[in-house]
Design a protein around this motif. Structure first.
Motif, short mmCIF file in Angstrom:
data_model
loop_
_atom_site.label_atom_id
_atom_site.label_comp_id
_atom_site.label_asym_id
_atom_site.label_seq_id
_atom_site.Cartn_x
_atom_site.Cartn_y
_atom_site.Cartn_z
N SER A 38 66.81 -50.69 78.86
CA SER A 38 66.06 -49.61 78.21
C SER A 38 64.74 -49.39 78.95
CB SER A 38 65.80 -49.97 76.75
OG SER A 38 65.23 -51.26 76.67
N SER A 39 64.11 -48.22 78.68
CA SER A 39 62.82 -47.95 79.30
C SER A 39 61.72 -48.56 78.44
CB SER A 39 62.61 -46.45 79.42
OG SER A 39 61.24 -46.19 79.70
N ILE A 40 60.78 -49.26 79.06
CA ILE A 40 59.68 -49.86 78.29
C ILE A 40 58.35 -49.17 78.59
CG2 ILE A 40 60.77 -52.12 77.96
CD1 ILE A 40 58.84 -53.11 80.28
N THR A 41 58.39 -48.11 79.37
CA THR A 41 57.18 -47.38 79.70
C THR A 41 56.52 -46.86 78.42
OG1 THR A 41 58.24 -46.74 81.76
CG2 THR A 41 56.25 -45.51 81.15
N GLY A 42 55.25 -47.17 78.22
CA GLY A 42 54.51 -46.72 77.04
C GLY A 42 54.87 -47.45 75.75
N LYS A 43 55.65 -48.51 75.85
CA LYS A 43 56.10 -49.25 74.65
C LYS A 43 55.33 -50.57 74.47
CE LYS A 43 59.81 -46.46 74.17
NZ LYS A 43 61.12 -46.71 74.78
N ASP A 44 55.36 -51.07 73.23
CA ASP A 44 54.77 -52.38 72.94
C ASP A 44 55.85 -53.44 73.15
OD1 ASP A 44 52.06 -51.68 72.03
OD2 ASP A 44 53.15 -50.55 70.49
N VAL A 45 55.65 -54.23 74.19
CA VAL A 45 56.69 -55.18 74.59
C VAL A 45 56.28 -56.62 74.27
CG1 VAL A 45 57.94 -56.11 76.60
CG2 VAL A 45 57.51 -53.64 76.43
N LEU A 46 57.25 -57.36 73.76
CA LEU A 46 57.04 -58.78 73.49
C LEU A 46 58.14 -59.57 74.20
CD1 LEU A 46 55.50 -61.02 71.85
CD2 LEU A 46 57.16 -60.62 70.01
N ILE A 47 57.73 -60.36 75.18
CA ILE A 47 58.70 -61.23 75.87
C ILE A 47 58.92 -62.47 75.00
CG2 ILE A 47 59.19 -62.60 77.94
CD1 ILE A 47 57.15 -60.95 79.50
N VAL A 48 60.18 -62.78 74.73
CA VAL A 48 60.48 -63.98 73.93
C VAL A 48 61.17 -65.01 74.82
CG1 VAL A 48 61.68 -64.93 71.94
CG2 VAL A 48 60.56 -62.70 71.76
N GLU A 49 60.50 -66.16 74.98
CA GLU A 49 60.99 -67.23 75.85
C GLU A 49 61.31 -68.48 75.03
OE1 GLU A 49 62.34 -68.32 78.24
OE2 GLU A 49 61.38 -68.06 80.15
N ASP A 50 62.18 -69.30 75.55
CA ASP A 50 62.47 -70.57 74.89
C ASP A 50 61.39 -71.61 75.21
OD1 ASP A 50 63.19 -70.67 77.57
OD2 ASP A 50 65.16 -71.56 77.24
N ILE A 51 61.05 -71.70 76.51
CA ILE A 51 60.11 -72.75 76.92
C ILE A 51 59.35 -72.35 78.18
CG2 ILE A 51 61.91 -74.00 78.25
CD1 ILE A 51 60.59 -76.64 77.23
N ILE A 52 58.09 -72.71 78.23
CA ILE A 52 57.31 -72.50 79.45
C ILE A 52 57.00 -73.87 80.04
CG2 ILE A 52 55.28 -71.45 80.50
CD1 ILE A 52 54.97 -69.73 78.07
N ASP A 53 57.35 -74.03 81.29
CA ASP A 53 57.16 -75.31 81.95
C ASP A 53 56.11 -75.11 83.05
OD1 ASP A 53 57.56 -77.86 82.90
OD2 ASP A 53 59.50 -77.49 83.79
N LEU A 107 51.86 -55.76 76.59
CA LEU A 107 52.83 -56.80 76.93
C LEU A 107 52.32 -58.14 76.44
CD1 LEU A 107 55.49 -57.45 78.53
CD2 LEU A 107 54.05 -57.96 80.46
N LYS A 108 53.04 -58.73 75.50
CA LYS A 108 52.65 -60.05 74.99
C LYS A 108 53.79 -61.03 75.20
CE LYS A 108 49.33 -58.96 71.34
NZ LYS A 108 49.03 -59.35 69.94
N ILE A 109 53.46 -62.31 75.07
CA ILE A 109 54.44 -63.35 75.29
C ILE A 109 54.52 -64.29 74.08
CG2 ILE A 109 55.00 -65.39 76.70
CD1 ILE A 109 53.56 -63.96 79.05
N CYS A 110 55.75 -64.58 73.69
CA CYS A 110 55.98 -65.55 72.61
C CYS A 110 56.93 -66.61 73.15
CB CYS A 110 56.62 -64.84 71.42
SG CYS A 110 57.12 -65.95 70.09
#
Ligand code: IMP
Ligand code: MG
Length: 169
Positions: free
Chosen positions: A83-98, A118-121
């Motif tokens: 999908s297009s994310i241009t101009g959208k509120d995006v949340l990246i969902v990750e399992d783990i950050i190493d 763009l936020k990260i969870c």
């Protein structure tokens, strides 16, 4: 291989509930364009999305960098979002950050598509091992440097369906 329970099913459930409340409050009245980082965060994404009160749109991206319990440091984009994310509120969902290498790659890659925000969870953060500095907006659990499996996380594709998070011994 023996697996010892490290974070119980109940603790994970409670934490996801808390994260969902926080996210719902921060995105009041907005559509949340969640990008689930396959495959590890598939289970976490589903559980989180079900608890979020605002409207969620879902997309999926797949990258790989791991072989066994070691990161190769080289990121390969296996599957892009559709999908297009241009101009959208995006949340990246990750399992783990190493090391943070995967997320800093993903952040740079997705920012090029000009989202509005763009936020990260992440469910788990292994802070000690960080090589690339990435700001994470929502963190479930901060843990020491241990290799964990379950609740989506794998060891060479195994153990993803354990309902708890375990440590390999
Ligand atoms: P990074 O690029 O080093 O931050 O690694 C992130 C990715 O490595 C995660 O999305 C996982 O797929 C994988 N990974 C890192 N640590 C673990 C672990 O303890 N168990 C399972 N997978 C892990
Ligand atoms: Mg992952």
């Amino acid at each position: 291989m023996k697996i010892k329970e490290y974070i119980s099913k109940e603790k994970i459930e409670k934490k996801i509930e808390e994260l969902a409340i926080q996210i719902s409050n921060d995105y009041k009245g907005k559509d949340i364009n969640i990008i689930c980082v396959l495959k590890g965060s598939a289970i976490f994404t589903v559980e989180l999305a079900l608890k979020i009160k605002e409207n969620v749109k879902l997309d999926f991206i797949e990258v790989s960098s791991y072989s066994g319990t070691k990161s190769t440091g080289k990121i390969k984009l296996n599957k892009d979002i559709t999908s297009s994310i241009t101009g959208k509120d995006v949340l990246i969902v990750e399992d783990i950050i190493d090391t943070g290498i995967t997320l800093s790659y993903l952040k740079d890659y997705l920012l090029k598509k000009n989202p509005k925000s763009l936020k990260i969870c992440t469910l788990v953060d292994k802070k000690e091992k960080r090589k690339e500095n990435v700001d994470v907006d929502y963190v479930g659990f901060t843990i020491e440097d241990k290799f964990i499996v379950g609740f989506g996380l794998d060891y060479n594709e195994d153990y993803r369906n354990l309902p708890y998070i375990g440590v390999m011994e």
